[in-house]
Design a protein around this motif. Structure first.
Motif, PDB file in Angstrom:
ATOM      1  N   LEU A  32       7.182 -53.722  23.124  1.00  0.00           N
ATOM      2  CA  LEU A  32       8.369 -52.932  22.808  1.00  0.00           C
ATOM      3  C   LEU A  32       9.622 -53.771  22.504  1.00  0.00           C
ATOM      4  O   LEU A  32      10.328 -53.494  21.529  1.00  0.00           O
ATOM      5  N   PRO A  33       9.937 -54.837  23.283  1.00  0.00           N
ATOM      6  CA  PRO A  33      11.134 -55.631  22.960  1.00  0.00           C
ATOM      7  C   PRO A  33      11.061 -56.292  21.585  1.00  0.00           C
ATOM      8  O   PRO A  33      12.075 -56.422  20.891  1.00  0.00           O
ATOM      9  N   THR A  34       9.859 -56.710  21.173  1.00  0.00           N
ATOM     10  CA  THR A  34       9.703 -57.333  19.839  1.00  0.00           C
ATOM     11  C   THR A  34       9.991 -56.318  18.742  1.00  0.00           C
ATOM     12  O   THR A  34      10.651 -56.641  17.727  1.00  0.00           O
ATOM     13  N   LEU A  35       9.510 -55.081  18.940  1.00  0.00           N
ATOM     14  CA  LEU A  35       9.776 -54.021  17.959  1.00  0.00           C
ATOM     15  C   LEU A  35      11.276 -53.719  17.879  1.00  0.00           C
ATOM     16  O   LEU A  35      11.830 -53.526  16.793  1.00  0.00           O
ATOM     17  N   MET A  36      11.928 -53.713  19.053  1.00  0.00           N
ATOM     18  CA  MET A  36      13.371 -53.465  19.096  1.00  0.00           C
ATOM     19  C   MET A  36      14.128 -54.593  18.371  1.00  0.00           C
ATOM     20  O   MET A  36      15.091 -54.362  17.644  1.00  0.00           O
ATOM     21  N   SER A  37      13.662 -55.826  18.562  1.00  0.00           N
ATOM     22  CA  SER A  37      14.264 -56.987  17.899  1.00  0.00           C
ATOM     23  C   SER A  37      14.164 -56.853  16.375  1.00  0.00           C
ATOM     24  O   SER A  37      15.127 -57.131  15.644  1.00  0.00           O
ATOM     25  N   ASP A  38      12.978 -56.378  15.922  1.00  0.00           N
ATOM     26  CA  ASP A  38      12.788 -56.179  14.467  1.00  0.00           C
ATOM     27  C   ASP A  38      13.722 -55.109  13.919  1.00  0.00           C
ATOM     28  O   ASP A  38      14.266 -55.249  12.814  1.00  0.00           O
ATOM     29  N   ILE A  39      13.907 -54.011  14.693  1.00  0.00           N
ATOM     30  CA  ILE A  39      14.809 -52.933  14.254  1.00  0.00           C
ATOM     31  C   ILE A  39      16.224 -53.473  14.055  1.00  0.00           C
ATOM     32  O   ILE A  39      16.889 -53.190  13.048  1.00  0.00           O
ATOM     33  N   ILE A  40      16.688 -54.286  15.018  1.00  0.00           N
ATOM     34  CA  ILE A  40      18.068 -54.818  14.943  1.00  0.00           C
ATOM     35  C   ILE A  40      18.198 -55.840  13.808  1.00  0.00           C
ATOM     36  O   ILE A  40      19.097 -55.748  12.972  1.00  0.00           O
ATOM     37  N   ASP A  41      17.275 -56.831  13.792  1.00  0.00           N
ATOM     38  CA  ASP A  41      17.395 -57.929  12.829  1.00  0.00           C
ATOM     39  C   ASP A  41      17.118 -57.494  11.388  1.00  0.00           C
ATOM     40  O   ASP A  41      17.729 -57.993  10.448  1.00  0.00           O
ATOM     41  N   THR A  42      16.165 -56.564  11.228  1.00  0.00           N
ATOM     42  CA  THR A  42      15.787 -56.144   9.867  1.00  0.00           C
ATOM     43  C   THR A  42      16.443 -54.826   9.462  1.00  0.00           C
ATOM     44  O   THR A  42      17.017 -54.701   8.380  1.00  0.00           O
ATOM     45  N   GLY A  43      16.376 -53.837  10.366  1.00  0.00           N
ATOM     46  CA  GLY A  43      16.874 -52.512  10.032  1.00  0.00           C
ATOM     47  C   GLY A  43      18.382 -52.387  10.114  1.00  0.00           C
ATOM     48  O   GLY A  43      19.043 -51.990   9.146  1.00  0.00           O
ATOM     49  N   VAL A  44      18.949 -52.751  11.273  1.00  0.00           N
ATOM     50  CA  VAL A  44      20.399 -52.564  11.491  1.00  0.00           C
ATOM     51  C   VAL A  44      21.214 -53.549  10.665  1.00  0.00           C
ATOM     52  O   VAL A  44      22.160 -53.166   9.962  1.00  0.00           O
ATOM     53  N   VAL A  45      20.857 -54.834  10.732  1.00  0.00           N
ATOM     54  CA  VAL A  45      21.639 -55.864  10.027  1.00  0.00           C
ATOM     55  C   VAL A  45      21.604 -55.633   8.509  1.00  0.00           C
ATOM     56  O   VAL A  45      22.625 -55.767   7.832  1.00  0.00           O
ATOM     57  N   LYS A  46      20.425 -55.272   7.996  1.00  0.00           N
ATOM     58  CA  LYS A  46      20.285 -55.076   6.543  1.00  0.00           C
ATOM     59  C   LYS A  46      20.562 -53.631   6.119  1.00  0.00           C
ATOM     60  O   LYS A  46      20.526 -53.327   4.915  1.00  0.00           O
ATOM     61  N   GLY A  47      20.764 -52.743   7.105  1.00  0.00           N
ATOM     62  CA  GLY A  47      21.070 -51.337   6.797  1.00  0.00           C
ATOM     63  C   GLY A  47      19.894 -50.584   6.216  1.00  0.00           C
ATOM     64  O   GLY A  47      20.070 -49.633   5.452  1.00  0.00           O
ATOM     65  N   ASP A  48      18.668 -50.985   6.585  1.00  0.00           N
ATOM     66  CA  ASP A  48      17.435 -50.349   6.090  1.00  0.00           C
ATOM     67  C   ASP A  48      17.064 -49.191   7.017  1.00  0.00           C
ATOM     68  O   ASP A  48      16.339 -49.352   8.011  1.00  0.00           O
ATOM     69  N   THR A  49      17.547 -47.964   6.693  1.00  0.00           N
ATOM     70  CA  THR A  49      17.330 -46.791   7.555  1.00  0.00           C
ATOM     71  C   THR A  49      15.854 -46.414   7.636  1.00  0.00           C
ATOM     72  O   THR A  49      15.357 -46.036   8.701  1.00  0.00           O
ATOM     73  N   ALA A  50      15.156 -46.489   6.526  1.00  0.00           N
ATOM     74  CA  ALA A  50      13.727 -46.129   6.494  1.00  0.00           C
ATOM     75  C   ALA A  50      12.930 -47.015   7.459  1.00  0.00           C
ATOM     76  O   ALA A  50      12.041 -46.551   8.191  1.00  0.00           O
ATOM     77  N   TYR A  51      13.278 -48.303   7.443  1.00  0.00           N
ATOM     78  CA  TYR A  51      12.603 -49.257   8.331  1.00  0.00           C
ATOM     79  C   TYR A  51      12.859 -48.887   9.808  1.00  0.00           C
ATOM     80  O   TYR A  51      11.952 -48.925  10.647  1.00  0.00           O
ATOM     81  N   ILE A  52      14.120 -48.536  10.100  1.00  0.00           N
ATOM     82  CA  ILE A  52      14.489 -48.149  11.477  1.00  0.00           C
ATOM     83  C   ILE A  52      13.658 -46.955  11.925  1.00  0.00           C
ATOM     84  O   ILE A  52      13.123 -46.922  13.037  1.00  0.00           O
ATOM     85  N   TRP A  53      13.539 -45.922  11.007  1.00  0.00           N
ATOM     86  CA  TRP A  53      12.753 -44.737  11.356  1.00  0.00           C
ATOM     87  C   TRP A  53      11.278 -45.081  11.582  1.00  0.00           C
ATOM     88  O   TRP A  53      10.665 -44.616  12.543  1.00  0.00           O
ATOM     89  N   ASN A  54      10.739 -45.871  10.685  1.00  0.00           N
ATOM     90  CA  ASN A  54       9.304 -46.222  10.795  1.00  0.00           C
ATOM     91  C   ASN A  54       9.004 -46.967  12.086  1.00  0.00           C
ATOM     92  O   ASN A  54       8.076 -46.623  12.835  1.00  0.00           O
TER      93      ASN A  54
END
Length: 575
Positions: A32-54
């Motif tokens: 779970l922490p690795t997935l959360m790290s990916d959401i922040i580094d890839t989804g939040v920083v880059k503003g990729d909403t679809a990625y965050i949802w997935n």
């Protein structure tokens, strides 16, 4: 404790299921922490909403899977531990049932009750924790370290200082608390003993106005246990504050140094958050270990006490080669028998020789402490003789199986013992398949039928625990009926007429004479009137036989017997 865990064999499938479920639960928590790290580094920083949802939905599925595994592990671990407790209690009880009276004297009834209940419960509780944590704690700790190092190896140097320090603190605290846990179990024994004596002896306590004295005894034992429990809890209470202090300082250190590494471009924000969660998981795994350290020492003390019971080999065992009976049915003989209680300076009985024949009444009389009850307790082999032989049906009791020997004997103990249940149940205790007619006949011979018929439900009337709702004389008569329904070869009455009035005593002995014409009857008595008509009277004095004969012969030859007679009967009665 590992020795006791062999009793988990019947539940090995449940244990395997728990370990598998805990393994997958640990994997989900590490992922779970690795997935959360990916959401922040890839989804939040880059503003990729679809990625965050997935990734967010995937995280929910992983968390749900972990929850299901956790519930399943809790269910199966509880089931395995409860089954283990049930099996162990049954094993201890069955083993204790094989003890001779000597083993009971060594351990004590109060201690055996505590060991079978409280001690096994302690181990059962620890077993649930072990099943849940013995996979989870190492996995979270080792897996957390690996994952943290993969996020930032340099920042992981924090653990080199934190983990050994924390482990040392846990070890020192657990080591300090271990002796107290052992002491607690002994003090629970003591409290149980005082409580049991206070409840069973309540009539005596009240009659002598010793309620305050018993209260003080209980308070002293209770205070002793409380003080020891407080001491050990004070020691163990240090563990959680130390853990929280270390966790908080670790968090501060990680955020401080992690912030510096983010600032220098060596680490991303998501990685720092994941690293922080892995650090918490590592610390949490050590908290789980510390919780086990709190309970394991106490469970270890309990395991030692249970193993002490299970390892105790009964002194009285059936011979490897059993011999068939060779003499007359019901024939009892003592050949130069000597017996001493463990630790006693003097023998309880010494050089005893006599024979009791079928169709005869053999009475044993003597002063208090002369060895009467000890002598008859050797016939059913409750104790092992030091020297000499006890023969039943011409065979040494040591060469017969205990079950076969005791089938031949109908015993009425000095202290009448009744069990919770109906009168029918209590009389049928002597013979499981006894018919209603046999029960009523035995009660009639024992002079119990009159008072039973006056009770509201007759033979279906309920006997309270310990027979507290019937009188002493009624208890004795029911105990006699229980022995008579057995239709035994040998009847032993250990001062079993003491609570009866003279009229009932005389009627009972007359009825017994008709009923037991083909059996050997051995009566221990304090009253001369009970033994006057016996075919043979054995006079005990100072652990030895002072005389053997009938009433007339002993009046002429035995000073001890004459003394007893003159102290109880008038001149006319003697004549």
């Amino acid at each position: 404790m590992l020795k006791l865990f062999r009793n988990l064999k019947p539940y090995r499938l449940l244990v395997i299921a728990v370990l598998v479920l805990v393994f997958f639960q640990s994997l989900s928590e590490l992922y779970l922490p690795t997935l959360m790290s990916d959401i922040i580094d890839t989804g939040v920083v880059k503003g990729d909403t679809a990625y965050i949802w997935n990734i967010g939905i995937f995280m929910l599925l992983v968390a749900l899977g972990g929850m299901v595994c956790s519930i399943g592990a809790s269910y199966f671990s509880s089931k395995a531990a409860s089954g283990f407790g049930k099996s162990l209690r049954a094993k201890v009880f069955n083993h204790v049932e094989n003890f001779s009276l000597e083993e009971f004297d060594k351990l004590g009834t109060a201690s055996l009750i505590t060991r079978t209940t409280n001690d096994i419960t302690q181990i059962q509780q620890v077993l649930i924790m072990i099943l849940r944590m013995m996979i989870m704690a190492p996995m979270l700790c080792i897996g957390g370290i690996i994952m943290a190092v993969s996020k930032d190896a340099t920042l992981s140097l924090v653990f080199i200082v934190v983990i050994p320090g924390l482990a040392l603190a846990i070890l020192l605290i657990a080591r300090k608390g271990m002796p107290y846990f052992k002491a607690i179990q002994l003090k629970i024994d003591k409290l149980n003993l005082v409580m049991r004596e206070g409840l069973t002896g309540i009539r005596v306590i009240r009659s002598f106005n010793r309620i305050d004295h018993e209260k003080k005894r209980f308070q002293a034992a209770n205070l002793d246990l409380t003080e020891t429990s407080i001491k050990v809890n004070k020691i163990m209470a240090l563990m959680m504050p130390i853990m929280m202090l270390v966790m908080n300082f670790s968090s501060v250190a990680i955020i401080w140094f992690g912030g510096l590494r983010i600032d220098s471009g060596h680490m991303q924000v998501g990685d720092l958050m994941a690293f922080l969660q892995y650090a918490m998981q590592i610390m949490f795994s050590l908290v789980m270990v510390s919780m086990m350290f709190v309970l394991i020492p106490r469970a270890s003390a309990s395991a030692i006490r249970i193993n002490e019971v299970l390892d105790m080999v009964p002194i009285i065992k059936d011979a490897e080669v059993l011999k068939p009976a060779t003499g007359k049915k019901g024939y009892v003989e003592f050949q130069n028998v000597t017996f001493s209680y463990p630790g006693a300076e003097q023998p309880a009985i010494q050089d005893i020789s006599f024979a009791a024949n079928p169709g005869e009444v053999t009475a044993i009389i003597g002063g208090t402490g002369s060895g009467k009850s000890t002598l008859i307790s050797l016939i059913p082999r409750f104790y092992e003789v030091d020297s000499g032989r006890v023969l039943v049906d011409g065979t040494d009791v040591r060469d017969m199986s205990q079950e076969e020997l005791r089938k031949k004997i109908g015993l009425v103990p000095q202290k009448s013992v009744l069990f919770t249940g109906t009168i029918n149940d209590n009389i049928r205790y002597g013979k499981e398949d006894a018919t209603d007619e046999e029960i009523r006949h035995a009660a009639q011979i024992a002079q119990a039928s009159n008072f039973i018929s006056e009770m509201e439900d007759g033979y279906d009337s309920v006997i309270a625990q310990g027979g507290s709702n019937v009188s002493g004389g009624q208890k004795q008569r029911l105990s006699i009926a229980r022995a008579l329904v057995r239709q035994a070869e040998v009847y032993i009455f250990d001062d079993s007429f003491s609570a009866l009035d003279f009229k009932t005593d005389a009627k009972l002995r007359a009825a017994l004479k008709q009923e037991t014409q083909e059996s050997t009857v051995i009566i221990v008595a304090q009253r001369v009137s009970t033994v006057l008509d016996a075919d043979r009277i054995i006079v005990m004095n100072d652990s030895q036989i002072a005389g053997i004969g009938n009433h007339r012969e002993l009046m002429e030859t035995c000073d001890v017997y004459r003394e007893i007679v003159y102290s109880q009967l008038s001149e006319e009665e003697i004549a």
